[in-house]
Structures are given as structure tokens and as C-alpha cells.
Design a protein around this motif. Structure first.
Motif: not given
Lengths: 314, 117
Positions: A127-148
Motif C-alpha cells: 500500500s505504501v509503494g516501493n519508492v520513498n515509501p511512508a512507514p505505514w498507510p493512512l487509510d488502513v482499517k481496523g487493527v491494520g495487520a501488516h502480513w500473514l
């Protein structure tokens, strides 16, 4: 040639609308596709492949299969041979059989669970892309799980009849697929029965784990969060949404992870897991828990097992 | 639906252990029992998936409605006989029930992690 990571888990759900709300709005996964058979495909915001979770409508809760990704397409031929030579039947799946994946292998673990291996899955990006990425996305829902992060499977163990499919799985995955044992619990009068096993293919404490039970089943799928503060916030969000929590925020002795266990609306257990624990490089000596200390290995603070945690699975 | 129906609470009785609690029609029996600190029905996933809260309803089909339960644990035949999962049962009237069997599935049991005799 290697298995490089957990790819996805396919869970069966009894009520798709309720499951979708849980995984999308509470866990914070992103829905990336939905097919004509009603299967829903989701990923965490920090994952780049198209999905890490497939939800399938069913009359029975539980896990359909678990999939791991291999490094190269040609690895699939080598692994097919290795697995067959070990004495386990392998089915070759054409590209697309696993949706948005190239060709794949399907086989049963000694415990009876279905595992798939694939080399390619459609990449849609973080969600944050691969170029100059933010550390986390603003539009994440709920608990915002990063990955399985990993799954824990319940495997038949009946020492009196010389059945130990936990040890059988460890042997198979170590010998054939390059998984490495990181932690184990040894039980029994001679402390020689491998009753709990954690294995990795990456550098994290576990990519798959096994615990004993009378029948094969699914114990939980775990989703990564950054740290303890995220775990506390996740528990708040679950309480606001009346999610059935099984184990309140605590720490594991095994893996050192910070955790909450809870259930999806079909009774499949989920975990939010924080902290990378330790660096499990291939030269790390195996960590062993003794029978008396298993409760502290599982719940480090209380040192007590919770009956729902040990007896309830799908 | 009339307001009194929405707010109705029913008497739920576990016959074998003589435990009684009140449960609202929008609350499943297991949550109703647990939220009042009562015991008797084993508590698991609360989603109809794990099967641990299996009960038999003695008060008839008209006293409750159900949501989807995993067929791994409740067959169609059982469902017709009132054998259901407490976490998927919502009361429409007073209910009498019994718990079906004990917890049989153990991963790691009690103090002794694995039982060797």
C-alpha cells in the motif's frame, strides 16, 4: 533452491458477509478480488503479492490448505521429486488452479493437512509503494495487520499407538523442504516425545508450527503487528467490535511474541503477533521446553494453560 | 416487532446442573451465560465452528432460532433433534437444555500435559 515464505492460507467460513467484515474492517486486510464461486482474496497492507488469505464459503469451518512460496519455478520439479521419493504423493497443479498463481504442487503433510507450493503469484504491491515509501498507510482499517505471519496446525498425537504426526511433519519438512526447527517441547516419561514444534524458512522464529490433538485441525492464523502498543490498540478495536477474544494481550515464552488470540465469526482462531522475537539464522541451536514448563512457554506471564486455547480448534 | 419483544429476556435452564440465567433474544445462549458469570456450557469460539458448546434443547423447536453451525459438529439430523451449538442459539422463549457430553478433545490436558498411565 528454497522455500522462501508462507504464501497464503485458505480458510473455510460459514457466513461470508460476517467473515468479510471481520477480515476487512477489524483485522484491516485489503480485499483484492472476489470470484464467481464466492471466494474472497485478501492481503495485508505491507504484502506485495495479491493475496495471503483466501476465504471460501463452506458448511464446515477450518482450513482448506496452506501454501508456501519457493524461490524458482524449477524448484517445483526438484521438490516434486524429493517429496515423492520421501513417499508422499504429489499432485501437479496447472497454472491458475491456485488463483493468480503459476503451476503449483499439492500434497498432504503426514498430519493430513493439505500444503501447496508455488513459485509465482501476481504482484500488486504494498500500500505504501516501493519508492520513498511512508512507514505505514493512512487509510488502513481496523487493527491494520501488516502480513500473514504463520499458522499453527493441530496434529494427531497418540504415543501409546506410536502415532506422532508432529514429529513426522518436522522430519518431512526438514528433510524435504528445508524448514528448520527453532523450538520444541519434549514430553513423556523419558522426555523424548516431540509434542510441540516450531519451524522456520525465513529468519523469524516460526513460519509454521504444530501442536498435538486427537484429530487434525486448524488452530490459528497469525497476523503481524509492529509492537506492544499496536497489540493493546488491537484489543481495544476487538472489544469495540465485540470480537470473541480467547487470550487477552500477553507474551509467549516460545518465540517471545506479544499476542492476542481471537476468533473470526466462523470460529477460526486468529492471532495478532508482534515483535520479531529473535533472529533465527540456520546456525541457531534448537530451543527446548520441558513438559512442566509448557504452560509458561505458551503464556509467559500467567504460566497457566487456558482450556479454550488448548482444546478448541476448527 | 413490538418493543416488548425486542427487550424480552427469557429464563434459560441447564437441567442437569440446575443453573438458570436470563438471556435476551438478540444474545446467544453462551454469551448470555458467560456475561452473567454463570458456568455449565463449555465456551470456545463463539462462532459455530469448534463444536465445544454442544447442547440438547429440551423445550422444543419454537423456543429458539439458530444461525449457521459447522456441519463438522452438528449434522442435519442432530439439528432437527434440537442438538445444537449454544453459541448459535438465540432464545424466543424460556429454554431448558442439557450439555451434550464433556470436553473430549484435548490438545494438552490439565496439569499433566500429556497423559501416560
Amino acid at each position: 533452491m528454497s522455500v522462501i515464505k508462507i504464501g497464503h492460507v485458505n480458510l473455510r467460513v460459514l457466513d461470508m458477509a460476517a467473515a468479510r467484515n471481520h477480515y476487512e474492517n477489524i483485522l484491516g486486510l485489503i480485499v483484492t478480488d472476489e470470484d464467481s464461486e464466492g471466494n474472497l482474496y485478501l492481503k495485508g497492507w505491507d504484502e506485495w503479492e495479491k493475496y495471503s488469505v483466501i476465504l471460501s464459503p463452506s458448511e464446515q469451518a477450518g482450513m482448506d490448505h496452506i501454501a508456501y512460496k519457493v524461490e524458482n519455478d524449477s524448484d517445483l520439479d526438484s521438490y516434486a521429486n524429493t517429496i515423492q521419493n520421501y513417499g508422499i504423493e504429489v499432485e501437479n497443479l496447472d497454472a491458475g488452479t491456485l488463483v493468480d498463481c503459476g503451476r503449483a504442487l499439492r500434497f498432504k503433510l503426514p498430519s493430513g493437512h493439505i500444503m501447496c507450493l508455488y513459485a509465482d503469484k501476481t504482484v500488486v504491491g504494498k500500500s505504501v509503494g516501493n519508492v520513498n515509501p511512508a512507514p505505514w498507510p493512512l487509510d488502513v482499517k481496523g487493527v491494520g495487520a501488516h502480513w500473514l505471519d504463520h499458522c499453527l496446525l493441530v496434529c494427531p498425537l497418540d504415543p501409546e499407538n506410536q502415532v506422532n504426526t508432529i514429529a513426522d511433519n518436522v522430519n518431512f519438512l526438514s528433510q524435504c523442504l528445508g524448514f528448520r526447527l527453532t523450538e520444541q517441547a519434549l514430553v513423556g516419561p523419558d522426555a523424548d516425545i516431540q509434542a510441540v514444534a516450531f519451524l522456520t524458512v525465513t529468519n523469524t522464529p516460526h513460519d509454521i508450527a504444530f501442536v498435538p490433538g486427537p484429530t487434525a485441525g486448524f488452530h490459528h492464523a497469525s497476523f503481524f503487528l509492529s509492537g506492544w502498543g499496536d497489540i493493546l490498540k488491537a484489543a481495544d478495536i476487538m472489544a469495540m467490535n465485540k470480537v470473541k477474544m480467547d487470550v487477552m494481550p500477553t507474551r509467549h515464552g516460545i518465540t517471545r511474541g506479544e499476542t492476542i488470540y481471537f476468533f473470526d465469526p466462523s470460529g477460526n482462531r486468529n492471532e495478532t503477533f508482534a515483535g520479531l522475537g529473535y533472529l533465527a539464522t540456520p546456525d541457531m541451536p534448537v530451543i527446548t521446553w520441558t513438559e512442566e514448563e509448557i504452560p509458561r512457554g505458551i503464556f509467559y506471564h500467567s504460566g497457566e494453560l487456558n482450556t479454550a486455547f488448548t482444546e478448541v480448534y476448527t | 416487532m413490538r418493543e416488548e419483544d425486542i427487550n424480552s429476556k427469557y429464563n434459560i435452564t441447564i437441567v442437569d446442573t440446575d443453573v438458570t440465567f436470563k438471556c435476551a433474544r438478540e444474545t446467544h445462549l453462551l454469551e448470555g451465560m458467560r456475561s452473567l458469570g454463570q458456568k455449565g456450557i463449555p465456551s470456545g469460539c463463539h462462532g459455530g465452528g469448534c463444536g465445544i458448546c454442544k447442547i440438547k434443547i429440551l423445550s422444543g423447536r419454537k423456543s429458539y432460532i439458530t444461525k449457521t453451525m459447522s456441519r463438522t459438529h452438528i449434522s442435519e439430523e442432530e439439528e432437527k433433534k434440537g442438538i445444537v451449538l449454544a453459541c448459535r442459539v438465540f432464545p424466543k422463549g424460556d429454554i431448558q437444555l442439557n450439555v451434550v457430553g464433556k470436553i473430549k478433545r484435548k490438545i494438552l490436558s490439565g496439569q499433566k500435559i500429556w497423559n501416560y498411565s
